[in-house]
Design a protein around this motif. Sequence first.
Motif, PDB file in Angstrom:
ATOM      1  N   PHE A 133     -26.374  40.516  -9.324  1.00 41.41           N
ATOM      2  CA  PHE A 133     -26.597  39.477  -8.166  1.00 41.41           C
ATOM      3  C   PHE A 133     -25.125  38.804  -8.074  1.00 41.41           C
ATOM      4  O   PHE A 133     -24.951  37.747  -7.387  1.00 41.41           O
ATOM      5  CB  PHE A 133     -27.537  38.653  -8.584  1.00 41.41           C
ATOM      6  N   GLU A 134     -24.087  39.041  -8.978  1.00 43.10           N
ATOM      7  CA  GLU A 134     -22.929  38.382  -8.816  1.00 43.10           C
ATOM      8  C   GLU A 134     -22.886  36.978  -8.896  1.00 43.10           C
ATOM      9  O   GLU A 134     -22.505  36.090  -8.141  1.00 43.10           O
ATOM     10  CB  GLU A 134     -22.291  39.024  -7.566  1.00 43.10           C
ATOM     11  N   VAL A 135     -23.733  36.500 -10.020  1.00 42.19           N
ATOM     12  CA  VAL A 135     -23.800  35.013 -10.183  1.00 42.19           C
ATOM     13  C   VAL A 135     -23.555  34.591 -11.561  1.00 42.19           C
ATOM     14  O   VAL A 135     -23.503  35.555 -12.472  1.00 42.19           O
ATOM     15  CB  VAL A 135     -25.072  34.288  -9.655  1.00 42.19           C
ATOM     16  N   SER A 136     -23.629  33.429 -12.066  1.00 44.95           N
ATOM     17  CA  SER A 136     -23.292  32.987 -13.443  1.00 44.95           C
ATOM     18  C   SER A 136     -24.485  33.162 -14.310  1.00 44.95           C
ATOM     19  O   SER A 136     -25.736  32.987 -13.631  1.00 44.95           O
ATOM     20  CB  SER A 136     -22.793  31.509 -13.343  1.00 44.95           C
ATOM     21  N   ILE A 137     -24.491  33.315 -15.377  1.00 48.19           N
ATOM     22  CA  ILE A 137     -25.616  33.450 -16.420  1.00 48.19           C
ATOM     23  C   ILE A 137     -26.435  32.366 -16.269  1.00 48.19           C
ATOM     24  O   ILE A 137     -27.584  32.175 -16.398  1.00 48.19           O
ATOM     25  CB  ILE A 137     -25.136  33.566 -17.829  1.00 48.19           C
ATOM     26  N   ARG A 138     -25.512  31.065 -16.192  1.00 45.92           N
ATOM     27  CA  ARG A 138     -26.307  29.732 -16.174  1.00 45.92           C
ATOM     28  C   ARG A 138     -27.112  29.794 -14.559  1.00 45.92           C
ATOM     29  O   ARG A 138     -28.353  29.200 -14.782  1.00 45.92           O
ATOM     30  CB  ARG A 138     -25.473  28.434 -15.884  1.00 45.92           C
ATOM     31  N   THR A 139     -26.618  29.919 -13.786  1.00 42.21           N
ATOM     32  CA  THR A 139     -27.705  30.341 -12.436  1.00 42.21           C
ATOM     33  C   THR A 139     -28.767  31.246 -12.804  1.00 42.21           C
ATOM     34  O   THR A 139     -29.882  30.851 -12.118  1.00 42.21           O
ATOM     35  CB  THR A 139     -26.716  30.954 -11.335  1.00 42.21           C
ATOM     36  N   ILE A 189     -34.771  31.626 -13.695  1.00 35.95           N
ATOM     37  CA  ILE A 189     -35.811  32.154 -14.682  1.00 35.95           C
ATOM     38  C   ILE A 189     -36.855  30.821 -14.700  1.00 35.95           C
ATOM     39  O   ILE A 189     -38.047  30.955 -14.537  1.00 35.95           O
ATOM     40  CB  ILE A 189     -35.375  32.331 -16.069  1.00 35.95           C
ATOM     41  N   ARG A 190     -36.125  29.554 -14.806  1.00 37.55           N
ATOM     42  CA  ARG A 190     -36.926  28.521 -14.797  1.00 37.55           C
ATOM     43  C   ARG A 190     -37.799  28.252 -13.539  1.00 37.55           C
ATOM     44  O   ARG A 190     -38.993  27.879 -13.677  1.00 37.55           O
ATOM     45  CB  ARG A 190     -36.114  27.350 -15.143  1.00 37.55           C
ATOM     46  N   LYS A 191     -37.153  28.469 -12.537  1.00 36.22           N
ATOM     47  CA  LYS A 191     -37.809  28.427 -11.068  1.00 36.22           C
ATOM     48  C   LYS A 191     -38.974  29.378 -11.163  1.00 36.22           C
ATOM     49  O   LYS A 191     -40.348  28.795 -10.678  1.00 36.22           O
ATOM     50  CB  LYS A 191     -36.907  28.797  -9.954  1.00 36.22           C
ATOM     51  N   LEU A 192     -38.931  30.675 -11.477  1.00 33.96           N
ATOM     52  CA  LEU A 192     -39.908  31.368 -11.379  1.00 33.96           C
ATOM     53  C   LEU A 192     -41.191  30.959 -12.516  1.00 33.96           C
ATOM     54  O   LEU A 192     -42.218  30.968 -11.949  1.00 33.96           O
ATOM     55  CB  LEU A 192     -39.497  32.723 -11.939  1.00 33.96           C
TER      56      LEU A 192
END
Length: 230
Positions: free
Chosen positions: A29-35, A40-43
């Motif tokens: 998704f071309e984002v950072s690992i922190r994102t 995952i926390r949102k899910l």
Amino acid sequence: MSQLSRLIAILTLLKSKRLLTATELAKKFEVSIRTIYRDIRKLEEAGVPVTTIEGRGYSLMEGYSVAPVQFTEKQANALITAEHLINQSKDTSFVNDFNEALTKIKSVFRTSIQEKSELLQSKIHIFNPTYENISSNALSEIQLAITNFNFIEINYKKESDTKITFRKVEPYAMYSIYHKWILIAWCYLRQDYRAFRVDRILHFKILHEKFEDRNFSLQTYFQTCPYKEK
């Protein structure tokens, strides 16, 4: 891509594979690992039972969101085999669209079917002895033009000619031969049906303008006009 779209896509991927790492998702998704960690926390906060396997990655709890459609092992194997065959295509748009569709289909596989399909994935190889390094990225758009009766403008270069010609065409049908996709269309330059190799279309534009169906029959075409690049 919005966060909501990414969350839905991550959930689909988690349902299609037994294990995914944060690194894989970040790259996808071309984002950072922190994102990804935040996603995952949102899910998890939304009640999705994401399981974290320390040092290995993420998976979904067995039995989560049982799908109304179930595939047999033979049906899953047929899809995996089709994936290998389609990946031989030199058209990027077609391969990408199929693989995205297959990811969604895999998301409803039972865990046991997923395991066996992943095993089969590593045990199939397709050899292509006739290699020609010409690719295309037009097939998916042309298919839409066929079903929606939209004119196409193309710049075309025949294999046997150095000249590039401009054509306005009515797209009617497609077929594949020797891993090459052929478009059958009414050509206004030649005032007749012509066959065009999709990988030799150098530029194309799908027009909003629509054409009247000429009641083209692919069966009749094959009987009277065997393939010859025009």
